[in-house]
Design a protein around this motif. Structure first.
Motif, PDB file in Angstrom:
ATOM      1  N   ASP A  78       0.847  -1.189   0.000  1.00  0.00           N
ATOM      2  CA  ASP A  78       0.000   0.000   0.000  1.00  0.00           C
ATOM      3  C   ASP A  78       0.883   1.239   0.000  1.00  0.00           C
ATOM      4  O   ASP A  78       1.792   1.349   0.815  1.00  0.00           O
ATOM      5  CB  ASP A  78      -0.873  -0.034   1.264  1.00  0.00           C
ATOM      6  CG  ASP A  78      -1.702   1.223   1.410  1.00  0.00           C
ATOM      7  OD1 ASP A  78      -2.158   1.737   0.378  1.00  0.00           O
ATOM      8  OD2 ASP A  78      -1.899   1.681   2.544  1.00  0.00           O
ATOM      9  N   ASP A  82       0.736   8.408  -1.378  1.00  0.00           N
ATOM     10  CA  ASP A  82       1.652   9.317  -0.718  1.00  0.00           C
ATOM     11  C   ASP A  82       3.011   9.153  -1.394  1.00  0.00           C
ATOM     12  O   ASP A  82       3.536   8.042  -1.477  1.00  0.00           O
ATOM     13  CB  ASP A  82       1.707   8.943   0.772  1.00  0.00           C
ATOM     14  CG  ASP A  82       2.571   9.899   1.559  1.00  0.00           C
ATOM     15  OD1 ASP A  82       2.528  11.097   1.242  1.00  0.00           O
ATOM     16  OD2 ASP A  82       3.282   9.451   2.468  1.00  0.00           O
ATOM     17  N   ILE A  83       3.594  10.252  -1.881  1.00  0.00           N
ATOM     18  CA  ILE A  83       4.780  10.144  -2.728  1.00  0.00           C
ATOM     19  C   ILE A  83       5.974   9.516  -1.976  1.00  0.00           C
ATOM     20  O   ILE A  83       6.605   8.614  -2.510  1.00  0.00           O
ATOM     21  CB  ILE A  83       5.164  11.514  -3.327  1.00  0.00           C
ATOM     22  CG1 ILE A  83       3.962  12.181  -3.977  1.00  0.00           C
ATOM     23  CG2 ILE A  83       6.305  11.376  -4.316  1.00  0.00           C
ATOM     24  CD1 ILE A  83       3.539  11.664  -5.284  1.00  0.00           C
ATOM     25  N   PRO A  84       6.307   9.972  -0.748  1.00  0.00           N
ATOM     26  CA  PRO A  84       7.461   9.336  -0.091  1.00  0.00           C
ATOM     27  C   PRO A  84       7.270   7.834   0.103  1.00  0.00           C
ATOM     28  O   PRO A  84       8.208   7.050  -0.074  1.00  0.00           O
ATOM     29  CB  PRO A  84       7.539  10.047   1.267  1.00  0.00           C
ATOM     30  CG  PRO A  84       6.853  11.335   1.066  1.00  0.00           C
ATOM     31  CD  PRO A  84       5.795  11.098   0.040  1.00  0.00           C
ATOM     32  N   ARG A  85       6.045   7.418   0.437  1.00  0.00           N
ATOM     33  CA  ARG A  85       5.799   5.992   0.608  1.00  0.00           C
ATOM     34  C   ARG A  85       5.943   5.258  -0.720  1.00  0.00           C
ATOM     35  O   ARG A  85       6.478   4.161  -0.790  1.00  0.00           O
ATOM     36  CB  ARG A  85       4.398   5.760   1.184  1.00  0.00           C
ATOM     37  CG  ARG A  85       4.319   6.098   2.645  1.00  0.00           C
ATOM     38  CD  ARG A  85       2.987   5.736   3.228  1.00  0.00           C
ATOM     39  NE  ARG A  85       2.779   4.292   3.243  1.00  0.00           N
ATOM     40  CZ  ARG A  85       1.707   3.716   3.736  1.00  0.00           C
ATOM     41  NH1 ARG A  85       0.749   4.463   4.264  1.00  0.00           N
ATOM     42  NH2 ARG A  85       1.578   2.417   3.730  1.00  0.00           N
ATOM     43  N   ILE A  87       7.785   6.177  -3.270  1.00  0.00           N
ATOM     44  CA  ILE A  87       9.187   6.136  -3.683  1.00  0.00           C
ATOM     45  C   ILE A  87       9.921   5.071  -2.880  1.00  0.00           C
ATOM     46  O   ILE A  87      10.743   4.324  -3.419  1.00  0.00           O
ATOM     47  CB  ILE A  87       9.842   7.531  -3.530  1.00  0.00           C
ATOM     48  CG1 ILE A  87       9.275   8.461  -4.612  1.00  0.00           C
ATOM     49  CG2 ILE A  87      11.359   7.443  -3.641  1.00  0.00           C
ATOM     50  CD1 ILE A  87       9.823   9.848  -4.605  1.00  0.00           C
ATOM     51  N   GLU A  88       9.592   4.950  -1.600  1.00  0.00           N
ATOM     52  CA  GLU A  88      10.209   3.902  -0.771  1.00  0.00           C
ATOM     53  C   GLU A  88       9.874   2.531  -1.356  1.00  0.00           C
ATOM     54  O   GLU A  88      10.750   1.684  -1.523  1.00  0.00           O
ATOM     55  CB  GLU A  88       9.708   4.008   0.672  1.00  0.00           C
ATOM     56  CG  GLU A  88      10.516   3.213   1.666  1.00  0.00           C
ATOM     57  CD  GLU A  88      10.025   1.790   1.870  1.00  0.00           C
ATOM     58  OE1 GLU A  88      10.755   1.002   2.479  1.00  0.00           O
ATOM     59  OE2 GLU A  88       8.919   1.445   1.411  1.00  0.00           O
ATOM     60  N   PRO A 107      -0.939  10.678  -9.482  1.00  0.00           N
ATOM     61  CA  PRO A 107       0.148  11.460  -8.880  1.00  0.00           C
ATOM     62  C   PRO A 107       1.421  10.645  -8.689  1.00  0.00           C
ATOM     63  O   PRO A 107       2.521  11.145  -8.940  1.00  0.00           O
ATOM     64  CB  PRO A 107      -0.409  11.891  -7.521  1.00  0.00           C
ATOM     65  CG  PRO A 107      -1.837  11.628  -7.533  1.00  0.00           C
ATOM     66  CD  PRO A 107      -2.153  10.680  -8.637  1.00  0.00           C
TER      67      PRO A 107
ATOM     68  N   ALA B  50      15.517   6.436   0.045  1.00  0.00           N
ATOM     69  CA  ALA B  50      14.117   6.321   0.427  1.00  0.00           C
ATOM     70  C   ALA B  50      13.875   6.615   1.903  1.00  0.00           C
ATOM     71  O   ALA B  50      12.733   6.706   2.332  1.00  0.00           O
ATOM     72  CB  ALA B  50      13.579   4.933   0.081  1.00  0.00           C
ATOM     73  N   TYR B 247      14.684  15.403  -4.644  1.00  0.00           N
ATOM     74  CA  TYR B 247      13.924  14.215  -4.283  1.00  0.00           C
ATOM     75  C   TYR B 247      12.846  13.872  -5.306  1.00  0.00           C
ATOM     76  O   TYR B 247      12.825  12.780  -5.862  1.00  0.00           O
ATOM     77  CB  TYR B 247      13.308  14.413  -2.902  1.00  0.00           C
ATOM     78  CG  TYR B 247      12.559  13.214  -2.368  1.00  0.00           C
ATOM     79  CD1 TYR B 247      13.216  12.011  -2.147  1.00  0.00           C
ATOM     80  CD2 TYR B 247      11.206  13.294  -2.091  1.00  0.00           C
ATOM     81  CE1 TYR B 247      12.534  10.922  -1.657  1.00  0.00           C
ATOM     82  CE2 TYR B 247      10.524  12.200  -1.594  1.00  0.00           C
ATOM     83  CZ  TYR B 247      11.187  11.012  -1.378  1.00  0.00           C
ATOM     84  OH  TYR B 247      10.510   9.932  -0.904  1.00  0.00           O
ATOM     85  N   ASP B 254      -0.418  18.303  -7.105  1.00  0.00           N
ATOM     86  CA  ASP B 254      -0.948  17.417  -6.061  1.00  0.00           C
ATOM     87  C   ASP B 254       0.099  17.002  -5.034  1.00  0.00           C
ATOM     88  O   ASP B 254      -0.228  16.342  -4.061  1.00  0.00           O
ATOM     89  CB  ASP B 254      -1.627  16.186  -6.681  1.00  0.00           C
ATOM     90  CG  ASP B 254      -0.888  15.681  -7.887  1.00  0.00           C
ATOM     91  OD1 ASP B 254       0.341  15.883  -7.910  1.00  0.00           O
ATOM     92  OD2 ASP B 254      -1.508  15.111  -8.795  1.00  0.00           O
TER      93      ASP B 254
END
Lengths: 418, 357
Positions: A78, A82-85, A87-88, A107, B50, B247, B254
């Motif tokens: 999942d 959310d972008i950081p999640r 990308i991780e 997005p 990350a 980054y 958005d």
């Protein structure tokens, strides 16, 4: 046990340590693909149904011995939009050897495009992401492999033209969510209005679209010949119920691909009889592939979710994309049977997909180095109160306008991107 | 024990006034600094790009907002919009051929200018009312960006960040981007550590505690409230530029919606209002807990062979996450920084439980 500060801290710290390192799976003969998706924030039930179809198809392929003796293994997680999640998840899957990523989120897809192009990892952007990714010369590793929103709008308008013979002097109303996604079809609609001579009137509503009460009386007053409503999730059901409330003729109401049986149930199956939508693949349980899944996967208790969802629109879209990926893997093995299994290897396979119909479920998808849209074919289906019934054969329309728009933006991308 | 204070005698004012008067604190800071510097060679690439990189960037954002919320006591629910202004300013300037060094400063100035306009509201309204007016800023900025094709980049609403270089070093690949973000973070952190010891910082603290009392003792609240918004927005703009350049690498509207603003407010509150260290802790907790819990539940589910629907598997981490935030706030309302402080205080006087401070 009393929960005090110390035990709470110790517990969270321990959980953190365990969660940080994930054991690697033993190496088998596998092709790994990554499916970080949004199960919890925006797309929710769309993702659940899509993912169920996707997994059921992969189970079907793997149960039959996989492709060339290799199993296709999907890592599902999942990312909550959310972008950081995301990308991780992307970086983790890349490290674990995934050769393809399917984020199913506009997005996230937009944010991952530069990384996927740089890392040479194939990214599937089913009916989402950048529309200009259809231009394979600018986006070699981004594969929509499905008709983009411009094509969908072009096909819907062409269907109206087929019905009314001539659209000159007609009025078409476009009700859309006021986000980049909702405004996306506007250039095509405007170009078509100029070309075919109809009047285009647009009504944006504020996201997320759970209140459209102010818009639809205006739509009714405009006395449109056709209405196109463009949104996702809650915006779609709200649009439909407002259209019913305002007494608009249902058989003149149409939507993009994001309208499903679940939406119809929310509004009332019989109240919305006649509504039209764009279809990228056959819905329902009739296609041979779905029958095979019912028999060999769901029938043997290996289904990934509730049986009732098998054959819904989004489920079938999931099946469609899994089938396209599996076909890409098959073609890749044909070209280079010994691998190595990498992003470029699968990329060659995906580019070799020609006239692929998945036993009649798809319109015949052909991916080339230039065209990542897969041909841009679709059809129009009408809700009969119980299911969506196709109204046309697979066809495509207005691709000249669509491709002019695609090239305009992909040229811009080429100029500024790396 | 560890943070031994006995026997340490400062013989001059500058020595006593230094940032970390206790040797152990200094060693700890040095160790962390060395680790961060050597991280690209010590940790796996996954953890660098990350985890460490987003942590550094989000911590900077939390620091910038902390100046306003913890330092001056002004709530701000549009920090994501402030960052968006910086991000778009820098990307458009770089695309127009302006060197990135200038674009970075211009991003800060643009955010500061626009942020200060909305900060004017803070002169008239307080607390919840201020929260509402900053919320308006979030929506106005969102609306302007996504409705101006010239800013957002047309129907696709995504602009790629062109290759940039900073002080002659091309920001390409993981290492330069990481070190660039780290360098900016060090500057912001040092500023935040020191600002509390300046006249400006003390004036902000006075405004925070009671603005008319501050006025009575001769602090120009008009000036300092605006300055607080200016400074905080400047940092926000710079962080926005760093975020997109090192980054995200592409910018679209958005990425800067209300979710980002709320996320940063949560980092500040969970970390500890007014605490520099807390901003780092808060950023780590809010950014990584969902990821770590998600991986944990995933590993448990597949490791123990528990059949779980993908839906449930995705939602369990969220429930745990929610419970954890509540847990931290109930058990330590002053934030994660306070938890660290408790530990430190314990060791400060160990083996005794109490000592005169």
């Amino acid at each position: 046990m009393r929960l005090d500060r110390r035990t709470f801290m110790a517990g969270t710290a321990a959980a953190g340590l365990v969660g940080f390192g994930k054991p690697a799976l033993a190496q088998e003969k596998v092709v790994k693909i990554g499916m970080p998706m949004d199960f919890t924030r925006v797309y929710t039930f769309v993702t659940a149904e899509y993912s169920q179809g996707h997994r059921d198809y992969l189970t079907l392929v793997n149960e039959r011995g996989g492709v060339n003796g290799h199993k296709i293994v999907a890592d599902i997680t999942d990312h909550a939009n959310d972008i950081p999640r995301a990308i991780e998840a992307y970086e983790r899957m890349k490290r674990e050897g995934a050769v393809l990523i399917d984020p199913l989120s506009t997005p996230v897809a937009r944010a991952l495009v530069p990384r996927a192009l740089e890392d040479k990892i194939n990214m599937i952007t089913t009916l989402s992401g950048r529309s200009d990714a259809a231009d394979g010369t600018a986006f070699p590793y981004v594969m929509p492999a499905s008709p983009n929103y411009w094509t969908q709008a072009g096909i819907l308008i062409d269907y109206f033209r087929q019905q009314d013979k001539d659209l000159k002097g007609k009025k078409i109303v476009f009700v859309h969510i006021d986000t980049p996604f909702g405004r996306e079809p506007l250039p095509i609609l405007q170009a078509l209005a100029a070309k075919l001579g109809f009047t285009l009137q647009t009504f944006p509503y504020t996201p997320p679209g759970n209140d459209q009460a102010a818009i639809w009386p205006q739509v009714r007053r405009a006395r449109p010949d056709w209405v196109v409503f463009w949104g996702a999730g809650v915006g779609q059901t709200t649009a439909l119920s407002e259209a019913v409330r305002n007494g608009l003729p249902m058989d003149r109401l149409s939507s993009s691909v994001w309208l499903s049986e679940s939406d119809m149930e929310v509004v009332g199956k019989d109240a919305v009889k006649g509504v039209i939508k764009f279809e990228a693949c056959a819905g329902g349980r009739d296609p041979k592939v779905i029958q095979a899944i019912l028999k060999d996967v769901v029938g043997k208790g290996k289904g990934a979710g509730p049986e009732g969802k098998v054959g819904t629109s989004y489920y079938n879209i999931g099946v469609m994309m899994a089938a396209i990926v599996a076909e890409g893997v098959r073609k890749a093995f044909e070209k280079a049977p010994n691998g190595p299994i990498t992003g470029p290897w699968l990329n060659d396979g995906l580019h070799a997909i020609a006239n692929f119909t998945a036993d009649g479920m798809l319109p015949g998808i052909t991916v080339t180095k230039e065209d990542h849209q897969g041909g841009g074919k679709g059809r129009v289906a009408r809700w009969d109160g119980g299911k969506f019934v196709p109204q046309t054969d697979w066809f495509t329309a207005n691709q000249d306008l669509v491709w002019a728009e695609i090239r305009k933006y992909s040229a811009e991308f080429k100029k500024t991107g790396k | 024990m560890l943070y031994r204070r006995a026997g340490i005698r400062h013989t001059s004012y500058p020595k006593e006034r230094q940032l970390w008067p206790l040797p152990f604190d200094r060693y700890l800071v040095t160790a962390v600094a060395l680790f961060l510097l050597a991280a690209p060679f010590l940790v796996d690439r996954l953890y660098l790009v990350a985890y460490l990189l987003p942590w550094i960037i989000w911590s900077m954002a939390a620091l910038g907002l902390n100046l306003l919320m913890g330092g001056a006591g002004q709530i701000h629910l549009a920090y994501g919009a402030v960052m968006a202004i910086g991000a778009y300013t820098s990307v458009h300037l770089v695309r127009a051929g302006v060197p990135f060094e200038f674009a970075l400063v211009a991003a800060g100035l643009m955010s500061a200018a626009i942020g200060m306009i909305f900060g004017v509201a803070a002169l008239r309204v307080k607390a919840l009312y201020l929260a509402m007016s900053t919320l308006a800023m979030q929506y106005i900025v969102d609306f302007v960006i996504s409705h101006s094709p010239a800013i957002s980049g047309g129907t696709q609403a995504t602009i790629q960040v062109p290759p940039v270089s900073f002080l002659g070093i091309a920001l390409e690949g993981d290492l330069p981007m990481y070190y660039f973000a780290l360098a900016v973070c060090v500057v912001v952190t040092l500023f935040m550590l020191n600002v509390q010891r300046t006249a400006f910082g003390r004036a902000l603290a006075a405004v925070r505690e009671k603005d008319y009392a501050a006025e009575v003792i001769g602090v120009d609240t008009f000036k300092y409230k605006l300055l607080a918004f200016w400074t905080s927005s400047f940092i926000g703009g710079v962080v926005g530029a760093v975020l997109v350049v090192s980054y995200l690498r592409s910018v679209s509207p958005d990425q800067f919606h209300i979710e980002l603003s709320v996320q940063i407010v949560a980092m500040v509150i969970v970390g500890g209002l007014g605490s520099v260290l807390g901003s780092f802790f808060g950023a780590a907790l809010i950014l990584f807990t969902p990821i770590v819990l998600n991986n944990l539940v995933g590993a448990l589910a597949s490791g123990l062979g528990i059949a779980m629907s993908a839906d449930l598997r995705a939602h369990i981490p969220l429930m745990l996450y929610g419970a954890m935030i509540v847990g931290f706030l109930v058990l330590e309302p002053l934030g994660l920084a306070k938890i660290y402080d408790n530990v430190r205080n314990y060791f400060l006087v160990w083996p005794f439980r109490h000592a005169r401070r």
